[in-house]
Design an enzyme around this catalytic site. Structure first.
Site, PDB file in Angstrom:
ATOM      1  CD  GLU A 280      -2.991   1.031   2.274  1.00  0.00           C
ATOM      2  OE1 GLU A 280      -2.662   0.485   3.339  1.00  0.00           O
ATOM      3  OE2 GLU A 280      -4.088   1.606   2.125  1.00  0.00           O
TER       4      GLU A 280
ATOM      5  CG  HIS B 160      -9.203   1.615   1.953  1.00  0.00           C
ATOM      6  ND1 HIS B 160      -8.925   2.702   1.167  1.00  0.00           N
ATOM      7  CD2 HIS B 160      -8.070   1.368   2.667  1.00  0.00           C
ATOM      8  CE1 HIS B 160      -7.681   3.088   1.398  1.00  0.00           C
ATOM      9  NE2 HIS B 160      -7.132   2.300   2.291  1.00  0.00           N
TER      10      HIS B 160
ATOM     11  CG  ASN C  58     -12.782   4.714   3.799  1.00  0.00           C
ATOM     12  OD1 ASN C  58     -13.259   3.598   3.998  1.00  0.00           O
ATOM     13  ND2 ASN C  58     -13.259   5.792   4.392  1.00  0.00           N
ATOM     14  CB  ALA C  59      -7.866   7.184   0.725  1.00  0.00           C
TER      15      ALA C  59
ATOM     16  CG  ASP D   6     -14.640   0.419  10.648  1.00  0.00           C
ATOM     17  OD1 ASP D   6     -15.343   0.984   9.785  1.00  0.00           O
ATOM     18  OD2 ASP D   6     -13.559   0.904  11.057  1.00  0.00           O
TER      19      ASP D   6
ATOM     20  CB  ILE E 263     -15.498   3.797  12.135  1.00  0.00           C
ATOM     21  CG1 ILE E 263     -16.075   3.407  13.503  1.00  0.00           C
ATOM     22  CG2 ILE E 263     -14.609   5.036  12.231  1.00  0.00           C
ATOM     23  CD1 ILE E 263     -15.040   2.940  14.517  1.00  0.00           C
TER      24      ILE E 263
ATOM     25  CG  ASP F 246      -6.898  -0.315   6.383  1.00  0.00           C
ATOM     26  OD1 ASP F 246      -5.689  -0.597   6.477  1.00  0.00           O
ATOM     27  OD2 ASP F 246      -7.298   0.798   5.989  1.00  0.00           O
TER      28      ASP F 246
ATOM     29  N   GLY G 147      -6.313   3.351   9.650  1.00  0.00           N
ATOM     30  CA  GLY G 147      -6.598   1.934   9.791  1.00  0.00           C
ATOM     31  C   GLY G 147      -7.711   1.707  10.797  1.00  0.00           C
TER      32      GLY G 147
HETATM   33 ZN   LIG Z   1      -4.355   0.144   4.852  1.00  0.00          ZN
END
Ligand SMILES: [Zn+2]
Length: 384
Positions: free
Chosen positions: A134, A221, A224-225, A253, A255, A279, A313
């Site tokens: 990553e 993910h 996310n990002a 999760d 979150i 993650d 994470g």
């Molecule tokens: Zn990660």
């Protein structure tokens, strides 16, 4: 020959009642209903009369657990983490690097390659089957907690350095497709059998498409990002959610993305292309406090891992991700298990994992009907 029996068994594509799995030398010899199998003579039978057998979970994105960070862990520390993972039903995983200085990354890759190639004696632990890189080829704008000073423009020379240090054990790589020369690196990595995953990216629709055309086939993910989804500028998410050739993972999760967004990603990708990851970082399974994630120190509070105002994470475990997917998106246990085992094994290109059938590795999880892990069988060995 050992036989394991259960109330129900998900291959996961088939449901078998009064299930039985015959195991020899770490492999599955036969799967079927108890009645259909020859009567045990000199075979040991282990019964779980109230439970469900499902394929072992495969986490393709995990940074640590039980206090250990994969960027720094020694062989015996990694082993302790693997014993911890097995308790959550994880039988296979890809230790995942975070962006760090080149020397730190190279030495982490060597250490991880050693762990993969020279396994410890203890058989009752999850197995690292490859490395997920990553970074360092990530978007500055969508870097999350990856240190900006260590981000590197994609180049085949750097990729090859990382590849050599890992002795070819890199099996997955997250890359931002919009970066200059990303397409060349994607094509080269795909040629070497790496699952290239787009993520940590500010790509627009066309840049994402070009990355996929170059050989990327997964997304890291999801949401996310990533550049946000806009109805006139759908960007990378527009492509990831609608391209049927692309698999996508999500951190369920509650979150990282709202439960409703887990539902959205599942509906968009369907049962075949939806993958659960954790993650998870070193803090997983530990009291709250400060923990390492590669080069940064993360503050863990109320189940949130934070660094510099960003999520860093998670402390999610895979068995919980399975139960959350059922709760958030209405998946059946069978569908949630597929997303934690069969689909990631396919993403990883490991045909003998993530499925209960003759010839596959004897890695499976014993679940209570509500999805709690009762025991795990790894290479035919029972661990409780
Ligand atoms: Zn990660």
């Amino acid at each position: 020959m050992t036989v394991f029996t259960s109330k129900t068994l998900y291959t996961p594509f088939q449901t078998i009642h009064d299930g039985a799995i015959e195991v020899e030398d770490g492999r599955i010899v036969r799967v079927g209903s108890r009645d259909g199998l020859p009567k045990p003579s000199n075979r040991a039978v282990t019964s779980f009369p109230d439970c469900v057998f499902v394929p072992g979970f495969f986490d393709v994105h995990i940074h640590g657990g039980a206090g250990y960070d994969v960027m720094r862990a020694s062989g015996s520390e990694l082993e302790s983490m693997e014993v911890f993972l097995l308790r959550q039903g994880v039988t296979s995983y890809f230790p995942t690097t975070v962006t760090a200085g080149l020397d730190d990354t190279l030495s982490a890759l060597e250490r991880l390659a050693n762990a993969i190639e020279n396994p410890p004696r203890n058989q009752k632990r999850a197995r690292p089957l490859g490395i997920h890189l990553e970074g360092p080829f990530l978007s500055y704008r969508k870097r999350g907690v990856h240190p900006p000073e260590n981000l590197v423009p994609p180049s085949i020379a750097i990729f090859d350095k990382l590849w050599q240090a890992s002795r070819g054990q890199v099996r997955m790589m997250t890359i931002a497709p919009e970066l200059e020369c990303a397409e060349e690196v994607i094509a080269e990595a795909a040629k070497r059998g790496v699952c290239v995953s787009i993520g940590h990216s500010d790509a627009d629709l066309n840049q994402a498409r070009r990355g996929i055309k170059a050989g990327a086939r997964h997304a890291t993910h999801t949401f996310n990002a990533m550049r946000a989804l806009d109805h006139r500028d759908p960007g990378i998410l527009g492509e990831v959610l609608t391209n049927r050739e692309v698999t996508a993972d999500v951190i369920a999760d509650g979150i990282h993305v709202d439960p409703r967004v887990v539902d959205l990603v599942y509906r968009a990708k369907g049962a075949e292309n939806f993958v659960l990851i954790t993650d998870a970082i070193s803090a997983t399974g530990m009291p709250e406090g400060r923990y390492r994630l590669g080069p940064v120190e993360v503050e863990v509070n109320n189940g949130r891992c934070m660094y510099g105002g960003n999520l860093a994470g998670s402390v999610l475990t895979m068995d919980r991700a399975v139960r959350n997917a059922m709760k958030f998106a209405g998946l059946t246990l069978q569908q949630a298990v597929q997303a934690a085992s069969t689909n990631p094994a396919r993403v990883a290109g490991m045909r003998s994992k993530g499925i209960l059938e003759a010839g596959a590795d004897a890695d499976f999880v014993v679940l209570a009907p509500d999805g709690e892990v009762r025991a795990t069988i790894i290479a035919g060995e029972l661990a409780q």
